[in-house]
Design a protein around this motif. Structure first.
Motif, PDB file in Angstrom:
ATOM      1  N   GLY A 178    -101.596 -60.724 -36.626  1.00 29.92           N
ATOM      2  CA  GLY A 178    -100.151 -60.878 -36.506  1.00 29.92           C
ATOM      3  C   GLY A 178     -99.583 -61.838 -37.526  1.00 29.92           C
ATOM      4  N   MET A 179    -100.230 -63.010 -37.687  1.00 28.40           N
ATOM      5  CA  MET A 179     -99.743 -63.986 -38.661  1.00 28.40           C
ATOM      6  C   MET A 179     -99.840 -63.439 -40.074  1.00 28.40           C
ATOM      7  N   GLY A 180    -100.923 -62.736 -40.360  1.00 28.88           N
ATOM      8  CA  GLY A 180    -101.054 -62.134 -41.687  1.00 28.88           C
ATOM      9  C   GLY A 180     -99.992 -61.080 -41.919  1.00 28.88           C
ATOM     10  N   PHE A 181     -99.686 -60.300 -40.863  1.00 29.79           N
ATOM     11  CA  PHE A 181     -98.711 -59.211 -40.981  1.00 29.79           C
ATOM     12  C   PHE A 181     -97.305 -59.750 -41.260  1.00 29.79           C
ATOM     13  N   VAL A 182     -96.843 -60.694 -40.436  1.00 24.69           N
ATOM     14  CA  VAL A 182     -95.465 -61.167 -40.613  1.00 24.69           C
ATOM     15  C   VAL A 182     -95.331 -62.093 -41.820  1.00 24.69           C
ATOM     16  N   SER A 183     -96.402 -62.836 -42.152  1.00 26.08           N
ATOM     17  CA  SER A 183     -96.293 -63.743 -43.289  1.00 26.08           C
ATOM     18  C   SER A 183     -96.296 -63.000 -44.617  1.00 26.08           C
ATOM     19  N   THR A 184     -96.695 -61.714 -44.594  1.00 24.44           N
ATOM     20  CA  THR A 184     -96.574 -60.931 -45.830  1.00 24.44           C
ATOM     21  C   THR A 184     -95.118 -60.847 -46.269  1.00 24.44           C
ATOM     22  N   MET A 185     -94.208 -60.832 -45.300  1.00 26.95           N
ATOM     23  CA  MET A 185     -92.793 -60.792 -45.649  1.00 26.95           C
ATOM     24  C   MET A 185     -92.336 -62.093 -46.291  1.00 26.95           C
ATOM     25  N   ALA A 186     -92.991 -63.209 -45.923  1.00 27.51           N
ATOM     26  CA  ALA A 186     -92.683 -64.470 -46.602  1.00 27.51           C
ATOM     27  C   ALA A 186     -93.079 -64.379 -48.062  1.00 27.51           C
ATOM     28  N   ARG A 187     -94.195 -63.729 -48.338  1.00 31.10           N
ATOM     29  CA  ARG A 187     -94.645 -63.592 -49.728  1.00 31.10           C
ATOM     30  C   ARG A 187     -93.723 -62.666 -50.505  1.00 31.10           C
TER      31      ARG A 187
END
Length: 539
Positions: A455-464
């Motif tokens: 989940g953290m990897g999934f949503v933090s991709t949008m931060a990138r």
């Protein structure tokens, strides 16, 4: 966790050791400001300029025109022929009519601010200037790839293993960047370094959260974020001291070999071990923590049967395998994921839009970096108070709305009031930093243990994605000067609205399964409907 000592000696050491790399991670994200700083430059004079018996200032007048502002030398053009008439005191020549050419003999760089950068080494100026920002975009692309790859791997192979590997990867490829013989090689090494940074951040957050008691999460999450804040100021000091991009690159990457060396001491998350049907290993880790915390009497009481009885539901859920699809297929997880995507994107979008172009402020880049780092201190203390007393949802939305207000306010300040504009930019950066602190903690609490890293990897991709898009928006300044600020502020307002729809997690135990999240979301929706119904009846 209460059985083995709560927040005891082990947790203090564990949290401190995982947080220490934050001092250098801030350097990685903002390194391009200094490693690829653009020195003052102009076209190199013809090879035979020494034959002229003139001072350097006179030679510049003869060979280099002024730019469109008329206040400094043009950085990308020179006169096609020497203009001797410009030396005359009563000269009245029409300079705009004089023929110019590109810098056919290269460029001369001023070394007073930067001794050597990638820009001066590979001539990333004028027509090649976009390649400077491309370095940061490629690095953030690596961070994006790392969030996708290492987020899933850590749910499969464990937080500890992926974190240890990420330290080693950043040490190797970060130091290799300093030895890059070409621009292409440097970009490749920076991409691989960015992947490692994601692995360190995501797994470090989860490994901390999963060993910390519920009531201590807010305080620990906020205080450990100060390591990143101090890291920004350390970067300014190192950059001012070294002034050479290769030396600076080594100094901010080599410490990760030390982090790699001591990271073997970490204990794998007991929650993750249980959910992956490794209850015996989880029990060993809990016994180890109990000994370190001075609770040896609990070793005999905490048996495999006791552990399994307390986590029977979680063990049963571990029979299923989860993917990123599970974040969207259920109602509660889908709403949480969509809201977090908006928050992560906008926070990163606004943050890097403010932080990645320090040279535009017209003051020393080293000073502005220290100011940008120092402003995070009061902002995060404010976030700590809000998180503790107002809760996560209100804190997240408030930080985003305040940053948007400040960004919009800066549009109304005249360009000649540079001090006011810089002050507002620092305040805006402070609130976006507080938003980052909140969303890291909030996300770790919203996703269940079974898919927390996915989940953290999934949503933090949008931060990138946001951090990659932020520099590109600055190009809109040529169309309409206020347009970048409108875009940054508008994104923050939109994300603040999405944050209002997230469930509150203050003082609530971490969820272990998707069913836990669905249950809490169902209760939250029921309470919301009851509140609405009460309000309508009152009307």
């Amino acid at each position: 966790q209460k059985t083995v000592g709560g927040f005891g000696r082990y947790q203090w050491l564990h949290v401190t050791l995982i947080s220490l790399p934050g001092l250098m991670l801030a350097s990685q994200n903002l390194l391009n400001n200094f490693v690829s700083g653009t020195p003052v430059h102009h076209c190199s004079l013809p090879a035979n300029f020494s034959l002229y018996n003139l001072s350097h200032h006179q030679l510049l007048n003869v060979f280099i025109p002024l730019d469109s502002s008329g206040n400094r030398l043009d950085r990308c053009r020179r006169y096609a022929e020497p203009q001797w008439q410009l030396l005359a005191a009563n000269n009245s020549a029409n300079i705009s009519q004089l023929q110019t050419e590109e810098c056919v003999d290269g460029w001369t760089f001023d070394h007073s601010e930067f001794q050597a950068t990638t820009v001066s080494e590979w001539n990333l100026v004028c027509s090649l200037h976009p390649l400077k920002q491309m370095i940061q975009t490629i690095y953030m692309g690596g961070v994006l790839a790392g969030a996708i790859i290492y987020g899933g791997l850590s749910d499969r192979f464990g937080r500890r293993s992926v974190l240890i590997w990420s330290y080693l990867q950043l040490g190797i490829f970060g130091c290799s960047s300093a030895l890059s013989p070409s621009y292409s090689a440097y970009c490749i090494f920076r991409f691989l370094s960015g992947m490692a940074v994601s692995g360190i951040i995501l797994n470090g957050v989860s490994l901390k959260v999963e060993w910390i008691p519920t009531k201590a999460r807010t305080l620990v999450g906020t205080l450990t974020s100060f390591f990143v804040t101090f890291g920004q100021m350390i970067l300014a000091g190192l950059a001012y001291w070294l002034r050479d991009w290769r030396k600076l690159q080594v100094f901010v990457c080599a410490p990760h070999f030390l982090f790699f060396a001591y990271s073997w001491w970490y204990s794998e998350s007991a929650r993750w071990l249980v959910l992956n049907r490794r209850s015996e290993d989880a029990l060993k880790n809990l016994h180890r923590v109990a000994r370190i915390n001075g609770k040896p009497e609990m070793i005999d009481k905490l048996t495999l049967e006791v552990l399994k009885s307390h986590m029977s539901k979680e063990i049963e859920s571990s029979r299923s395998s989860f993917t990123a699809y599970d974040l969207l297929k259920s109602r509660g997880m889908r709403r949480i994921s969509i809201c977090l995507i908006a928050v992560w994107f906008s926070t990163s979008f606004a943050y890097y839009g403010l932080a990645m172009d320090l040279q535009r402020f017209g003051v020393s880049i080293y000073l502005i970096q220290i100011i940008f780092g120092a402003v995070d201190l009061p902002a995060k203390l404010l976030a700590l108070g809000m998180l503790s007393y107002l809760g996560r949802r209100i804190s997240q939305a408030t930080c985003l709305f305040l940053s948007a207000i400040i960004i919009f306010a800066n549009i109304l300040v005249p360009t000649d009031m540079q001090a006011v504009r810089t002050t507002l930019a620092c305040l805006g950066k402070g609130f976006t930093s507080a938003s980052f602190t909140t969303v890291y903690l909030y996300t770790g609490e919203l996703y269940p243990t079974a898919i927390r890293q996915t989940g953290m990897g999934f949503v933090s991709t949008m931060a990138r994605v946001g951090s990659m898009a932020a520099p590109a928006v600055l190009i809109l300044d040529e169309v309409f000067p206020a347009l970048p600020s409108i875009v940054y502020g508008g994104a923050a307002v939109l994300a603040g609205c999405f944050a209002c729809f997230l469930p509150e997690t203050l003082n609530i135990p971490l969820p272990d399964t998707i069913e836990d999240v669905e249950g809490k979301w169902g209760v939250a929706l029921k309470e919301l409907k009851e509140t609405e119904a009460t309000g309508l009846n009152a009307l």
